[in-house]
Design a protein around this motif. Sequence first.
Motif: not given
Length: 116
Positions: A70-75, A81-84
């Motif tokens: 989760h922390a990696l996805a937030l960063r 680089l990531f679309r949430d």
Amino acid sequence: MATNYAKYAQLINASTNYARRMKRLSNRIFSEVAIPTNDKSLKVVKMFSARPLHSDPVVLHYYPRHPETHALALRLRELGLFRDEHQDFKDEMRRLRELRGKVKVWRRKLQDNNKE
């Protein structure tokens, strides 16, 4: 002269009513199936005698480490680089509430240090 254990073993193998009852008692004491059963019932016995799933390391470490992921996805989201999409939706709803003047203000209850 035979030992007591050898006498007990001979007694257990005998086909008397006493021998059958002693065999059942022995099986109960040592957590074995007391009365001979079929394979279907033995499957249930094996299932209940197995290690609990919540303490099995194979089951316990099956999924990835969620906090780190989760922390990696937030960063990665911060870097673009990531679309949430769910977080994007929540941010947009928060922005629209601010435009309408409906911002929630959370106030913490202050503890009174002057209590006696």
